[in-house]
Enzyme design. Structure first.
Site, PDB file in Angstrom:
ATOM      1  N   LYS A  52       0.836  -1.204   0.000  1.00 21.74           N
ATOM      2  CA  LYS A  52       0.000   0.000   0.000  1.00 21.74           C
ATOM      3  C   LYS A  52       0.876   1.261   0.000  1.00 21.74           C
ATOM      4  CE  LYS A  52      -3.820  -2.471   2.102  1.00 21.74           C
ATOM      5  NZ  LYS A  52      -4.568  -2.856   3.308  1.00 21.74           N
ATOM      6  N   GLN A  96      -4.807  -1.491   9.586  1.00 18.11           N
ATOM      7  CA  GLN A  96      -4.618  -2.815   8.970  1.00 18.11           C
ATOM      8  C   GLN A  96      -5.184  -3.902   9.893  1.00 18.11           C
ATOM      9  OE1 GLN A  96      -3.346  -3.363   5.814  1.00 18.11           O
ATOM     10  NE2 GLN A  96      -3.923  -5.504   6.125  1.00 18.11           N
ATOM     11  N   ASP A 119     -11.275   3.007   3.946  1.00 21.74           N
ATOM     12  CA  ASP A 119     -11.542   1.568   3.869  1.00 21.74           C
ATOM     13  C   ASP A 119     -13.052   1.287   3.871  1.00 21.74           C
ATOM     14  OD1 ASP A 119      -9.582  -0.273   3.449  1.00 21.74           O
ATOM     15  OD2 ASP A 119      -8.943  -0.416   5.544  1.00 21.74           O
TER      16      ASP A 119
END
Ligand code: NAD
Length: 281
Positions: A52, A96, A119
């Site tokens: 990422k 994460q 997200d």
């Protein structure tokens, strides 16, 4: 059978993002910023975060990774997120997953400012998605919808079976498909007869984490099969949830693993972060 090439499509999305980043910088002096919070030393999480960060660099984003040990307290994680919520250089915040067991994931996700929730996991954005309102949408299912668009696959009126019902994959996938007017069946580990559902579907979307779960006799001739699963085999190679070798000859379209949905997830994260930066006032 046609392969849906997620790798090429992801490159195309990233190239569009790069162009728009350059434009945003030139016209408004804004550089999109992404903060990643990484807890513990799970090798897969480290690998994803590295990918990422690299992708951010490639498109010209500012990005920072807050790495913390898995002994960190929930309050310290919350304090870091709150700091990022207030940081004007940061447009997107990503925690994460999975988090260590002593941390309440739902609680952590709720702390992220919904406007920085790239997200799409915050209940505010999930609620808006289900209602059919503009929102940040989870990157993996969003990437699948982008694939349908690119390959001119119209899901309207189609029978779609979503296998797997997690908050980050199956549920938002089902909501997007429903919003696009597909007839959606959601299946999961307690579904009595999985094959009865998958074998009727025009489109099967599977994100479960069980290698080879979807076998040739579980899909109908001409079906479209989207494999979200990522599983590492004993010899280190990556496989999906679909028995690709035997299922693919029956399909009109299928995604490979690797090179299918995986690259799209990162591409959509970049796209969501750009969108957040474009919304800066
Ligand atoms: P999860 O463990 O949170 O959820 C798994 C879901 O699958 C659950 O709803 C469970 O009920 C269902 N399930 C489990 N076994 C089943 C079975 N035998 N039959 C039917 N349903 C079953 O997992 P997740 O986070 O949603 O991830 C699922 C898979 O997708 C994993 O392989 C993960 O690595 C992959 N994934 C890929 C991407 C990507 O970018 N391609 C992103 C996220 C997750």
């Amino acid at each position: 059978m046609q392969l849906i090439d997620g790798k090429s499509l992801a490159k195309k999305v990233q190239s569009t993002v790069s162009t728009e980043v350059a434009q945003l910088k030139q016209e408004k002096n804004i550089v999109p910023g992404l903060a990643v919070i990484l807890i513990g030393d799970d090798p897969a999480s480290h690998a994803y975060v590295k990918m990422k960060a690299k992708a951010c660099e490639n498109v010209g984003f500012y990005s920072i990774t807050h790495s913390m040990p898995d002994t960190i307290s929930q309050d310290e994680i919350i304090a870091t997120i709150e700091m990022m919520n207030g940081n004007p250089r940061i447009d997107g915040i990503l925690v994460q997953l999975p988090l260590p067991k002593h941390v309440d994931t739902d609680k952590i996700l709720e702390v992220i400012d919904p406007k920085k929730d790239v997200d799409g996991f915050h209940a505010y954005n999930v609620g808006r998605l289900v209602t059919g309102l503009e929102s940040f949408v989870a990157c993996t299912p969003l990437g699948v919808m982008k694939m349908f668009e690119e390959y001119h696959i119209d899901v309207k009126g189609k029978d779609v079976c979503v296998v797997g019902a997690s908050n980050i994959v199956g549920k938002p996938m089902a909501a997007l498909l429903l919003n696009a007017e597909a007839t959606v069946t959601i299946t999961h580990i307690f579904t009595k007869d999985l094959k009865a559902h998958t074998s009727k579907a025009d489109i099967v979307v599977v994100g479960v984490g069980v290698p080879g779960l979807i076998k040739a006799d579980m899909v109908k001739e001409g079906a479209i099969v989207i494999d979200i699963g990522i599983n590492r085999t004993e010899n280190g190679s990556l496989v999906g949830d679909v028995d690709f070798e035997n299922v693919s000859p029956k399909c009109s379209y299928i995604t490979p693993v690797p090179g299918g949905v995986g690259p799209m997830t990162i591409a959509m994260l970049l796209s969501n972060t750009l969108k957040a930066a474009q919304g800066r006032i």
